[in-house]
Write a protein that holds these residues in place. Sequence first.
Motif, PDB file in Angstrom:
ATOM      1  N   ALA A 297       0.832  -1.203   0.000  1.00 60.01           N
ATOM      2  CA  ALA A 297       0.000   0.000   0.000  1.00 60.01           C
ATOM      3  C   ALA A 297       0.866   1.251   0.000  1.00 60.01           C
ATOM      4  N   GLU A 298       1.884   1.295   0.848  1.00 59.91           N
ATOM      5  CA  GLU A 298       2.757   2.465   0.880  1.00 59.91           C
ATOM      6  C   GLU A 298       3.556   2.577  -0.406  1.00 59.91           C
ATOM      7  N   ALA A 299       3.958   1.436  -0.952  1.00 61.33           N
ATOM      8  CA  ALA A 299       4.732   1.453  -2.193  1.00 61.33           C
ATOM      9  C   ALA A 299       3.936   2.089  -3.324  1.00 61.33           C
ATOM     10  N   ALA A 300       2.646   1.801  -3.397  1.00 59.60           N
ATOM     11  CA  ALA A 300       1.817   2.375  -4.459  1.00 59.60           C
ATOM     12  C   ALA A 300       1.753   3.893  -4.343  1.00 59.60           C
ATOM     13  N   VAL A 301       1.597   4.383  -3.126  1.00 57.25           N
ATOM     14  CA  VAL A 301       1.536   5.833  -2.916  1.00 57.25           C
ATOM     15  C   VAL A 301       2.872   6.482  -3.254  1.00 57.25           C
ATOM     16  N   LEU A 302       3.958   5.878  -2.796  1.00 64.42           N
ATOM     17  CA  LEU A 302       5.279   6.464  -3.022  1.00 64.42           C
ATOM     18  C   LEU A 302       5.717   6.363  -4.479  1.00 64.42           C
ATOM     19  N   ARG A 303       5.292   5.324  -5.195  1.00 67.08           N
ATOM     20  CA  ARG A 303       5.637   5.231  -6.625  1.00 67.08           C
ATOM     21  C   ARG A 303       5.085   6.431  -7.387  1.00 67.08           C
ATOM     22  N   GLU A 304       3.848   6.795  -7.084  1.00 65.11           N
ATOM     23  CA  GLU A 304       3.240   7.950  -7.750  1.00 65.11           C
ATOM     24  C   GLU A 304       3.991   9.230  -7.395  1.00 65.11           C
ATOM     25  N   ALA A 305       4.322   9.386  -6.110  1.00 65.61           N
ATOM     26  CA  ALA A 305       5.055  10.575  -5.677  1.00 65.61           C
ATOM     27  C   ALA A 305       6.441  10.628  -6.301  1.00 65.61           C
TER      28      ALA A 305
END
Length: 420
Positions: A297-305
């Motif tokens: 879940a955190e990886a998905a958010v950080l990939r976009e950022a």
Amino acid sequence: MTVLCLDIGSTWTKGALVSDAGDLLGTSQHPTTPPEVLQGIDVVTNSLGPAARTLACSSAGGGLRLAVVGQERLVSAEAGYRVALSAGAKVVHVSAGPLDGAGLRALRAAAPDLVLLVGGTDGGDASVLLHNARRIGANRLACPIVLAGNADARPEALELLAGRTVAPTANVLPDVGELAPGPARAAIREVFLEHVIGGKGLSRGRRFRGLVRAVTPDAVLGGVSRLAMRDREGAVLVVDVGGATTDVYSAVSTVEGPERTVALPPDRRTVEGDLGMRWSAPGVVAEAVAEKLIDDAEAAVLREAAAARAADVTWLPDDPTADRRLAALAAVLAVRRHLRLVDGQLGPQGAGLLVLSGGVFRHADSTEDVERVLRADPVLRPILRTAAVTVDRDYVLAPAGLLADAGHVDAADRLLSHLG
């Protein structure tokens, strides 16, 4: 007397005006202005006022890319690599043994600015060193060469390299277990100043080349070394998180450690080209996933950022939360890699002082969240358990290194007092 210390980076040109006593009189920065970096230098210089002396370092144009060509992976090539750890260079290629066609192609593909050619102890086997000198001499590889192998083979190696830019110097490994990094490090620095920095297309004329005294990581390492000599227990560890890379410096000058077949230099630096806050932000997320530091879940958010930051490297978000998280992860990953490369050798007490550097830390109101992440990491916890933490808010490490190198040691030490 005042001294102006300049650091001309790929993104920013920074300046610090220092008194002869080591008081910080002012700082300034301006975007670096290729293809004529003197424009940005002049803006910084004029904003700080006149100085009796100017000292400068630079990592613009990608800094110094160095390849090591050695004899045995675990001896001479390792010795050359360990010397490079303290030379302010980014090691882009290491080879061991006789160069063949594939090895030469790999060496050229790494696009080094300089080759460190080593091999054998003094008076020992010279066959591999001479073979590699012959292959490099006959190849189209055009970059300068620092020849730092078997001293007895030096005359013949120089003949084989005739027509190339070669800086011969003392053997990095004069005897088994005896690492001598000083002469090779000095030769690397001179070649960088004389032959490499002028070829980066950063400025017309010789004024810029005349200003620069060192590659920036070498100057920073000099500042870190002075910091380690102050009265403190444990090693000094510096983590510098930038837009494209994360650099880690460790200085154990005052720490006793175990002996090795090829000893480490007491002060060393590693650079991680895939870990950064802008250009390399996607690499931070990818590596954090690989090392199981973040969940899906955190990886998905950080990939976009991370993708947004890599697409627009000048973007400054209103909410720094993602930047702070990326910086914390980059720091953890980079220190983990550094410890692997130096075999965890920070001494029995670990780090006595941790210095955080880079814009993301300098402009933060607090770095407590980043410190918690670093101290909580199971790999880093043992070495950071008792470390004091400070932020290089005034960016004094590189100026301190420049001052110390120019003989202003007392001023350098006083300037470092800004780090506590």
